[in-house]
Write an enzyme that holds these catalytic residues in place. Structure first.
Site, PDB file in Angstrom:
ATOM      1  N   LYS A  52       0.873  -1.159   0.047  1.00 20.62           N
ATOM      2  CA  LYS A  52       0.177   0.002   0.064  1.00 20.62           C
ATOM      3  C   LYS A  52       0.792   1.213  -0.095  1.00 20.62           C
ATOM      4  O   LYS A  52       1.903   1.249   0.641  1.00 20.62           O
ATOM      5  CB  LYS A  52      -0.934   0.149   1.391  1.00 20.62           C
ATOM      6  CG  LYS A  52      -1.584  -1.274   1.533  1.00 20.62           C
ATOM      7  CD  LYS A  52      -2.739  -1.650   0.634  1.00 20.62           C
ATOM      8  CE  LYS A  52      -3.239  -2.949   0.788  1.00 20.62           C
ATOM      9  NZ  LYS A  52      -2.873  -4.156   0.057  1.00 20.62           N
ATOM     10  N   GLY A  53       0.466   2.317  -0.886  1.00 18.47           N
ATOM     11  CA  GLY A  53       1.261   3.631  -0.559  1.00 18.47           C
ATOM     12  C   GLY A  53       2.058   3.451  -1.702  1.00 18.47           C
ATOM     13  O   GLY A  53       3.072   4.485  -1.832  1.00 18.47           O
ATOM     14  N   CYS A  54       2.187   2.751  -2.773  1.00 15.13           N
ATOM     15  CA  CYS A  54       3.135   2.727  -3.896  1.00 15.13           C
ATOM     16  C   CYS A  54       2.036   3.149  -4.992  1.00 15.13           C
ATOM     17  O   CYS A  54       1.069   2.584  -5.301  1.00 15.13           O
ATOM     18  CB  CYS A  54       3.765   1.367  -4.363  1.00 15.13           C
ATOM     19  SG  CYS A  54       4.980   1.122  -2.979  1.00 15.13           S
ATOM     20  N   GLN A  55       2.644   4.179  -5.948  1.00 17.99           N
ATOM     21  CA  GLN A  55       1.953   4.549  -7.135  1.00 17.99           C
ATOM     22  C   GLN A  55       2.100   3.537  -8.116  1.00 17.99           C
ATOM     23  O   GLN A  55       0.745   3.047  -8.602  1.00 17.99           O
ATOM     24  CB  GLN A  55       2.870   5.503  -7.856  1.00 17.99           C
ATOM     25  CG  GLN A  55       2.140   6.354  -8.845  1.00 17.99           C
ATOM     26  CD  GLN A  55       3.164   7.410  -9.384  1.00 17.99           C
ATOM     27  OE1 GLN A  55       4.122   7.576  -9.249  1.00 17.99           O
ATOM     28  NE2 GLN A  55       2.374   8.462 -10.022  1.00 17.99           N
ATOM     29  N   SER A  56       3.211   2.475  -8.241  1.00 10.80           N
ATOM     30  CA  SER A  56       2.730   1.568  -9.318  1.00 10.80           C
ATOM     31  C   SER A  56       2.728   0.197  -8.376  1.00 10.80           C
ATOM     32  O   SER A  56       2.943   0.256  -7.331  1.00 10.80           O
ATOM     33  CB  SER A  56       4.155   1.204 -10.187  1.00 10.80           C
ATOM     34  OG  SER A  56       5.494   1.908  -9.538  1.00 10.80           O
TER      35      SER A  56
END
Length: 144
Positions: A52-56
């Site tokens: 969670k919290g990653c753009q990709s």
């Protein structure tokens, strides 16, 4: 061969990155590292293994073998895959307690954070947090 400590591996990574003069070369190196990443099995590319919290999308799977934690990972973005490859290299095959206590100064030493977009930098923090959370979970499991 004796197991390298997290610090020794991190020092090695810092040394490798210091060989490159500019950030284009460092990005290329990160992409190469991403290609050499132990790839996560398709069955682990699940919602619960997404960071969670990653753009990709970044998937990480952790497995405990003989008291050590082994990570496999993948990402759909090549730079992100390079970032997670660096973290997997630093932490995979280590004892959960060592991962929990590990510093991540080497990220600043190679200048990674300052050369990432804010969203990627946040993603990096999320990846570190997730790897440490796995370590906490397995450490707790080992104690019980």
């Amino acid at each position: 061969m004796e197991q390298q400590s997290i610090q020794e591996i991190q020092d090695e990574i810092v040394d490798e990155f210091s060989l490159f003069d500019d950030w284009m070369q460092r990005y290329e190196y990160m992409i190469e590292l991403g290609k050499s990443l132990p790839v996560i099995e398709a069955r682990y590319k699940t919602e619960e293994n997404l960071i969670k919290g990653c753009q990709s999308k970044v998937w990480v799977h952790a497995e405990l073998r003989d008291g050590r934690l082994y990570f496999t990972a993948d990402s759909e973005a090549i730079i992100t895959k390079g970032i997670i490859a660096i973290l997997v290299r630093a932490f995979s095959g280590q004892k959960p307690a060592d991962i929990i206590g590990a510093k991540t100064d080497f990220i600043d030493e190679i200048g990674l954070k300052e050369h990432l977009s804010p969203t990627r930098a946040n993603g990096l923090v999320s990846m570190i947090k997730q790897l440490k959370l796995y370590a906490v979970a397995y450490e707790t499991q080992m104690e019980s």
